[in-house]
Design a protein around this motif. Structure first.
Motif, PDB file in Angstrom:
ATOM      1  N   HIS A 111      29.331 -22.310  -7.113  1.00 12.70           N
ATOM      2  CA  HIS A 111      30.533 -22.769  -7.116  1.00 12.70           C
ATOM      3  C   HIS A 111      31.288 -24.063  -7.814  1.00 12.70           C
ATOM      4  CE1 HIS A 111      31.013 -19.768  -3.772  1.00 12.70           C
ATOM      5  NE2 HIS A 111      30.538 -19.276  -4.275  1.00 12.70           N
ATOM      6  N   GLY A 112      30.120 -24.784  -7.284  1.00  5.01           N
ATOM      7  CA  GLY A 112      30.914 -26.169  -7.561  1.00  5.01           C
ATOM      8  C   GLY A 112      29.859 -27.367  -7.678  1.00  5.01           C
ATOM      9  N   VAL A 113      29.779 -28.937  -8.555  1.00  3.62           N
ATOM     10  CA  VAL A 113      28.682 -29.785  -8.883  1.00  3.62           C
ATOM     11  C   VAL A 113      29.087 -30.829  -9.564  1.00  3.62           C
ATOM     12  CG1 VAL A 113      26.705 -30.635 -10.727  1.00  3.62           C
ATOM     13  CG2 VAL A 113      27.184 -27.763 -10.358  1.00  3.62           C
ATOM     14  N   VAL A 114      28.739 -31.420  -8.278  1.00  5.63           N
ATOM     15  CA  VAL A 114      29.717 -33.231  -8.287  1.00  5.63           C
ATOM     16  C   VAL A 114      28.408 -34.424  -8.818  1.00  5.63           C
ATOM     17  CG1 VAL A 114      29.429 -34.977  -6.502  1.00  5.63           C
ATOM     18  CG2 VAL A 114      30.450 -32.661  -5.976  1.00  5.63           C
TER      19      VAL A 114
ATOM     20  N   LEU B 140      20.975 -25.634 -14.055  1.00  6.33           N
ATOM     21  CA  LEU B 140      22.242 -26.554 -14.947  1.00  6.33           C
ATOM     22  C   LEU B 140      21.598 -27.128 -15.923  1.00  6.33           C
ATOM     23  CD1 LEU B 140      23.364 -27.368 -11.020  1.00  6.33           C
ATOM     24  CD2 LEU B 140      24.100 -26.208 -12.491  1.00  6.33           C
ATOM     25  N   GLY B 141      22.293 -27.300 -16.802  1.00  8.13           N
ATOM     26  CA  GLY B 141      22.102 -27.381 -17.936  1.00  8.13           C
ATOM     27  C   GLY B 141      20.960 -28.067 -18.665  1.00  8.13           C
ATOM     28  N   ALA B 142      20.024 -26.506 -17.722  1.00 10.30           N
ATOM     29  CA  ALA B 142      18.963 -27.017 -19.018  1.00 10.30           C
ATOM     30  C   ALA B 142      18.752 -26.064 -20.194  1.00 10.30           C
ATOM     31  CB  ALA B 142      17.982 -25.192 -18.544  1.00 10.30           C
ATOM     32  N   GLY B 143      18.321 -27.009 -21.070  1.00 13.22           N
ATOM     33  CA  GLY B 143      18.043 -27.429 -22.722  1.00 13.22           C
ATOM     34  C   GLY B 143      19.464 -27.110 -23.139  1.00 13.22           C
ATOM     35  N   VAL B 144      20.329 -27.987 -22.503  1.00 19.58           N
ATOM     36  CA  VAL B 144      21.398 -27.941 -23.446  1.00 19.58           C
ATOM     37  C   VAL B 144      21.305 -29.502 -24.322  1.00 19.58           C
ATOM     38  CG1 VAL B 144      23.696 -28.845 -22.839  1.00 19.58           C
ATOM     39  CG2 VAL B 144      23.193 -26.965 -21.086  1.00 19.58           C
TER      40      VAL B 144
ATOM     41  N   GLN C 249      26.704 -31.615 -20.010  1.00 20.82           N
ATOM     42  CA  GLN C 249      25.572 -30.922 -19.411  1.00 20.82           C
ATOM     43  C   GLN C 249      25.232 -29.388 -18.351  1.00 20.82           C
ATOM     44  OE1 GLN C 249      22.503 -33.518 -18.778  1.00 20.82           O
ATOM     45  NE2 GLN C 249      21.703 -33.581 -21.017  1.00 20.82           N
ATOM     46  N   VAL C 250      25.997 -29.638 -17.609  1.00 21.65           N
ATOM     47  CA  VAL C 250      26.572 -28.905 -17.047  1.00 21.65           C
ATOM     48  C   VAL C 250      27.266 -27.534 -16.633  1.00 21.65           C
ATOM     49  CG1 VAL C 250      27.700 -28.018 -14.423  1.00 21.65           C
ATOM     50  CG2 VAL C 250      25.952 -30.014 -14.668  1.00 21.65           C
TER      51      VAL C 250
END
Length: 382
Positions: free
Chosen positions: A149-152, A213-217, A237-238
């Protein structure tokens, strides 16, 4: 890093599993992303959005007032601190707004209590357990396919994402998080001990979420070489990840400038401006700018009068920035009235919950009553 250390530092995730984040028509409201930037310690709004035309401003601050020939005018009454110059192209493009006079009734000047009020969207005499975003996501959950839902980013303080049933990940670097998450995958199998099985399940969920999360970005955007710049890079990235999240929280500080404020405040505002500009550039690069909203917040502002240590003490109302591709640039709220102080502090003109109401109602198209405990008027910046 051992598994226990990993869980302590990063496993603030209660996740239902990971699947590719494909939005259905009913989930379209969460195609828009919220990025919160906490200005830890309480930012000085008067030296951020400066009432340079009011003679009382310089009278209250004979040593720390920003000279009139140095400010960046936005109107005949208000101007920006010169360290915020990188934000001027966003202002000129009509994609940056400033909300003035933001606070709440019966303000509390304790760092810990006031940020709790902001995080939970409570009244000053009310204590709530869950953050306002956590309550919103309980009422109207983001798609189950989202990685979280969220990333800190860059902090273990979940703030508005704390409590409730929010699936929240805390990370400092996306690549490091993915590497560390592989540790959590080791041994994540069924176990007859129920408690251990639960721990292993959490570990497995972390691993699955981290994989998206952010994979390959890859980003061509250049980011400031500062801790905040690194956090902004991870946030970008996220945001660009196909895994999907509804909200990202960043923090910068400390803005608790009791002593020798001018140099410290200029540095922090410069970091804020550089980070916001880089974040905007990255979101534009990935075609996400029109769907993103960046909003700053802090526990309080500073007192209008400087103190005896070339700084400012805990105050009340402050100014906050809003940026995004759909933002209607300009000045909102109530300009600070330096002729009408209460106990030496500014009187707020906008309840901080109106910022949240605007996000919930106009950015996400949701009902804000459950999250905010009532109705608060939305502002017109989106």
């Amino acid at each position: 890093m051992r598994r226990r250390e990993f869980l302590t530092s990063l496993a603030a995730l209660t996740c239902y599993g990971f699947a590719p984040a494909t939005l259905t028509a009913g989930d379209a409201r969460y195609r828009n992303l919220l990025i919160l930037v906490e200005l830890k310690g309480g930012n000085d709004g008067l030296n951020t959005l400066i009432p340079y035309a009011d003679a009382r401003y310089a009278q209250l601050r004979p040593r720390i007032a920003i000279a009139r020939d140095q400010v960046l005018p936005l109107s005949e009454q208000a101007a920006l601190h010169p360290a915020l110059a990188p934000l001027m192209p966003l202002w000129q493009a009509g994609q940056l707004a400033w909300v003035q006079g933001v606070g709440y009734p019966q303000p509390n000047l304790s760092h810990f209590r006031s940020i709790e009020i902001w995080d939970t969207a409570s009244d000053s005499d009310q204590t709530l357990e869950a953050g306002w975003l956590a309550r919103l996501f309980l009422q109207a959950p983001p798609p189950p396919g989202f990685a979280a839902h969220g990333v800190v980013v860059g902090s273990s303080e979940f703030g508005p994402l704390a409590g409730g049933s929010a699936r929240t990940v805390s990370l400092s670097d996306t690549a490091q998080f993915r590497r560390q998450s592989r540790l959590a995958g080791q041994g994540a199998t069924a176990h007859p001990n129920a408690s251990l099985a639960h721990v292993l399940k959490v570990e497995s969920d972390i691993r699955q979420a981290a994989g998206g999360l952010g994979a390959g970005v890859q980003l061509a955007t250049a980011f400031p070489q500062t801790p905040f710049g690194n956090a902004v890079r991870a946030a970008a990235q996220v945001a660009a990840s196909p895994a999907g999240v509804a909200a990202i929280k960043l923090s910068l500080g400390s803005f608790d400038t009791h002593v020798n404020q001018p140099a410290q405040h200029a540095r922090l505002l410069g970091e804020l401006a550089g980070g916001v500009v880089a974040l905007a550039a990255a979101l534009k690069e990935k075609g996400l700018w029109e769907r993103s909203l960046i909003l700053s917040y802090a526990e309080f502002g500073r007192r209008p009068a400087e103190n005896g240590s070339n700084g400012t003490d805990h105050g009340t109302a402050s100014a906050h920035l809003v940026a995004g591709g759909r933002v209607k640039g300009g000045l909102y709220g109530k300009a600070p009235d330096l002729a009408r102080l209460e106990g030496g502090n500014l009187v707020h003109g906008v309840d901080f919950r109106s910022l949240y109401a605007t996000v919930i109602q106009r950015h996400w198209g949701l009902d804000d009553r459950a999250a905010l405990g009532g109705r608060f008027p939305a502002l017109d910046f989106v």
